[in-house]
Design an enzyme around this catalytic site. Structure first.
Site, PDB file in Angstrom:
ATOM      1  N   LYS A   1       1.052   3.535 -11.154  1.00 31.03           N
ATOM      2  CA  LYS A   1      -0.016   2.622 -10.954  1.00 31.03           C
ATOM      3  C   LYS A   1      -0.259   1.803 -12.135  1.00 31.03           C
ATOM      4  O   LYS A   1      -0.893   0.593 -11.697  1.00 31.03           O
ATOM      5  CB  LYS A   1      -1.215   3.370 -10.179  1.00 31.03           C
ATOM      6  CG  LYS A   1      -1.101   4.143  -9.036  1.00 31.03           C
ATOM      7  CD  LYS A   1      -0.305   3.140  -7.899  1.00 31.03           C
ATOM      8  CE  LYS A   1      -0.414   3.759  -6.689  1.00 31.03           C
ATOM      9  NZ  LYS A   1      -0.101   2.834  -5.492  1.00 31.03           N
TER      10      LYS A   1
ATOM     11  N   TYR B   1       2.153   9.621 -11.314  1.00 29.35           N
ATOM     12  CA  TYR B   1       1.466   8.808 -10.285  1.00 29.35           C
ATOM     13  C   TYR B   1       0.767   7.778 -11.145  1.00 29.35           C
ATOM     14  O   TYR B   1       0.786   6.724 -10.977  1.00 29.35           O
ATOM     15  CB  TYR B   1       0.588   9.431  -9.435  1.00 29.35           C
ATOM     16  CG  TYR B   1      -0.314   8.824  -8.643  1.00 29.35           C
ATOM     17  CD1 TYR B   1       0.533   8.133  -7.450  1.00 29.35           C
ATOM     18  CD2 TYR B   1      -1.842   8.902  -8.867  1.00 29.35           C
ATOM     19  CE1 TYR B   1      -0.421   7.328  -6.648  1.00 29.35           C
ATOM     20  CE2 TYR B   1      -2.447   8.025  -7.920  1.00 29.35           C
ATOM     21  CZ  TYR B   1      -1.896   7.301  -6.744  1.00 29.35           C
ATOM     22  OH  TYR B   1      -2.524   6.523  -5.984  1.00 29.35           O
TER      23      TYR B   1
ATOM     24  N   ASN C   1       0.849  -1.147   0.020  1.00 28.63           N
ATOM     25  CA  ASN C   1      -0.161  -0.051   0.030  1.00 28.63           C
ATOM     26  C   ASN C   1       0.663   1.168   0.020  1.00 28.63           C
ATOM     27  O   ASN C   1       0.386   2.417  -0.437  1.00 28.63           O
ATOM     28  CB  ASN C   1      -1.006  -0.027   1.212  1.00 28.63           C
ATOM     29  CG  ASN C   1      -1.764   1.351   1.442  1.00 28.63           C
ATOM     30  OD1 ASN C   1      -2.558   1.452   0.520  1.00 28.63           O
ATOM     31  ND2 ASN C   1      -1.471   2.088   2.264  1.00 28.63           N
TER      32      ASN C   1
END
EC number: 1.1.1.-
Length: 250
Positions: free
Chosen positions: A162, A158, A93
């Site tokens: 991901k 980002y 995470n």
């Protein structure tokens, strides 16, 4: 009370606040022993103190390795096995975001995002998977994002990172399935974390207007998805990117 993770051992990186802390609490409430990992000893100790007040009988520990350091990660994961006897679940995470425009992006900024959002996931997954294989199986869960699917108008590092996590998730699911290791990801939409809470109402209102359910997600909403995927209820689910975004982009 039915505990979905009774006698399981979980590691949660980025577990000191927000979604990660909600996942830690949800796992403890469902019977798991949990090692929460953070970036600094201070935040890890603060999280452990809160958890011990909430769950005095819980089996918990805290660590703060550099996730881009393979040797540190391997050593910490081996320590968790020694402490609790197994490593059944890994939740990757930990991550950072960046809103810099493409024209102003510096290479070192991009690399920093790749290091924590991608390389750290690889390092932790590899070290944990070796133990899981010896044990006869396990579960690896990654935090993705809905912007990995749809992109965003700034901070391209980002969503790119991901998207890489999604690819790693699907590839590892195919490669590790023969070792009874399931690999999935959760892609949250707008969630009430510290970062979102700091946004002005003028920004939040238009965002909520794009969500058919009419609200931002709560960390517990995301934690529930992780709980399902970590449990035996998802024993035939692997290689999936589960969107939890209130149908914002459906």
């Amino acid at each position: 009370m039915f505990m979905m993770l009774k006698n399981k051992v979980a590691i949660v990186t980025g577990g000191t606040r927000g979604i990660g802390f909600a996942v830690v609490k949800k796992f403890i409430e469902n019977g798991a022993a949990v090692s929460l990992w953070g970036s600094r000893q201070e935040t890890v100790d603060q999280a452990l103190e809160q958890l011990k007040e909430l769950y005095p009988d819980a089996k918990i520990s805290g660590k703060y390795p550099s996730l881009k350091d393979t040797a540190q990660v391997t050593a910490m994961i081996n320590q968790v096995k020694e402490e609790f006897g197994a490593v059944d679940i890994l939740v990757n995470n930990a991550g950072i975001s960046q809103s810099t425009s493409f024209y102003n992006y510096q290479p070192e900024e991009f690399q920093k995002i790749v290091d924590l959002n991608v390389t750290a996931v690889f390092n932790c997954s590899q070290a944990a998977a070796k133990i899981m294989k010896e044990q006869g199986g396990g579960v690896i869960l990654n935090t993705s994002s809905m912007v990995s699917i749809y992109g965003q108008p700034s901070g391209c590092g980002y969503p790119a990172s991901k998207f890489a996590v999604n690819g790693l998730t699907k590839s590892l699911a195919r490669e590790l399935g023969c070792d009874n290791i399931r690999v999935n990801a959760v892609a949250p939409g707008i969630t009430r974390t510290d970062m979102v809470a700091a946004l002005p109402e003028a920004v939040i209102k238009p965002l909520i207007a794009t969500i058919p359910l009419g609200r931002v997600g709560e960390p517990e909403d995301i934690a529930n998805a992780f709980l399902f995927l970590a449990s035996d209820m998802a024993s035939y689910v692997t290689g999936e990117i589960l969107s939890v975004d209130g149908a914002a982009r459906s």
